[in-house]
Enzyme design. Structure first.
Site, PDB file in Angstrom:
ATOM      1  N   ASP A  47      -2.782  -0.208   5.350  1.00  0.00           N
ATOM      2  CA  ASP A  47      -1.426  -0.440   5.715  1.00  0.00           C
ATOM      3  C   ASP A  47      -0.589   0.736   6.346  1.00  0.00           C
ATOM      4  O   ASP A  47      -0.498   0.471   7.495  1.00  0.00           O
ATOM      5  CB  ASP A  47      -1.053  -1.011   4.208  1.00  0.00           C
ATOM      6  CG  ASP A  47       1.230  -1.211   4.657  1.00  0.00           C
ATOM      7  OD1 ASP A  47       1.140  -2.333   5.189  1.00  0.00           O
ATOM      8  OD2 ASP A  47       1.082  -0.650   4.173  1.00  0.00           O
ATOM      9  N   GLU A 119      -6.174  -5.061   7.155  1.00  0.00           N
ATOM     10  CA  GLU A 119      -5.680  -3.636   6.229  1.00  0.00           C
ATOM     11  C   GLU A 119      -7.361  -2.905   5.553  1.00  0.00           C
ATOM     12  O   GLU A 119      -7.054  -1.359   6.245  1.00  0.00           O
ATOM     13  CB  GLU A 119      -4.461  -3.792   5.832  1.00  0.00           C
ATOM     14  CG  GLU A 119      -3.318  -4.345   6.512  1.00  0.00           C
ATOM     15  CD  GLU A 119      -2.034  -4.533   5.592  1.00  0.00           C
ATOM     16  OE1 GLU A 119      -1.307  -4.726   6.167  1.00  0.00           O
ATOM     17  OE2 GLU A 119      -2.442  -4.393   4.702  1.00  0.00           O
TER      18      GLU A 119
END
Length: 223
Positions: A47, A119
């Protein structure tokens, strides 16, 4: 060909380094499988990789854009929906490792899960090949989104807020009216109301996305 060999071949075709079997299988493993290792820690890392990579990219390519414009595009480009769209394009659904119940519940089509796995794969790329490699991969996988319209239009909630103010109405009010499904495939229904004007409802895989869809539906109906 072994299961790992097939997975490795797919990952490399998509642009990932994919050498350390344990690392990459962890990146593809949902918590419903059980055991000590799932993708959550790598997702946390990925992320941040994605956010910094996109922020730097926008800073370089949109030299005249104000901070607010950059933030609007960044938020759209790193959203779960945007990550899931990339994940679907490269075939993550066919390779994510899920428990039987999660798979039966349709988790392979969940924006939240596909976005999380996307992610986590970026986190694995960082761990195995370093930040420059992960950033270059983001620039490859997100090229269509960055060069396209993603995040360029005004966010529906902002547009509705401005519409209400411009028409001398109270600010829109959002209410969660229903939540259904298991945690990994939850569905949220949100109603948005503007006093003395009307209301609209929408359902999505997260409360935030449902609010956005409800605002969009309201503007299409009343704007």
């Amino acid at each position: 060909m072994s299961d790992w060999a097939q997975t490795q071949a797919w990952l490399r075709d998509a642009g990932f380094v994919a050498k350390n079997e344990a690392l990459w299988l962890e990146a593809l493993t949902h918590g419903s499988v059980g055991g000590a290792h799932d993708y959550q820690r790598l997702e946390f890392l990925g992320d941040r990789v994605l956010g910094l990579s996109i922020a730097e990219w926008l800073f370089e390519t949109q030299a005249d854009a104000a901070e607010g414009t950059l933030a609007q595009r960044l938020n759209a480009l790193v959203s779960k929906h945007a990550c899931a769209r990339v994940a679907r394009r490269i075939g993550v659904s066919e390779h994510v490792r899920l428990g039987r119940q999660a798979r039966d519940d349709g988790a392979t089509e969940s924006d939240n899960i596909l976005g999380d796995v996307m992610e986590s794969l970026l986190g694995a790329q960082l761990r195995e090949a370093g930040f420059d490699s992960a950033r270059d991969l983001v620039r490859s996988l997100w090229a269509d989104a960055v060069e396209g319209d993603t995040g360029r239009a005004k966010h529906p909630k902002s547009a509705l807020q401005e519409w209400a103010a411009g028409n001398r109405r109270r600010p829109p009010e959002y209410a969660l009216v229903d939540r259904s499904g298991p945690d990994h495939a939850a569905r949220f229904t949100v109603r948005v109301t503007v006093h003395n004007v009307g209301e609209a409802e929408a359902t999505a895989s997260s409360k935030q996305e449902a609010e956005t869809a409800a605002a969009k539906a309201f503007m299409e109906r009343h704007g």
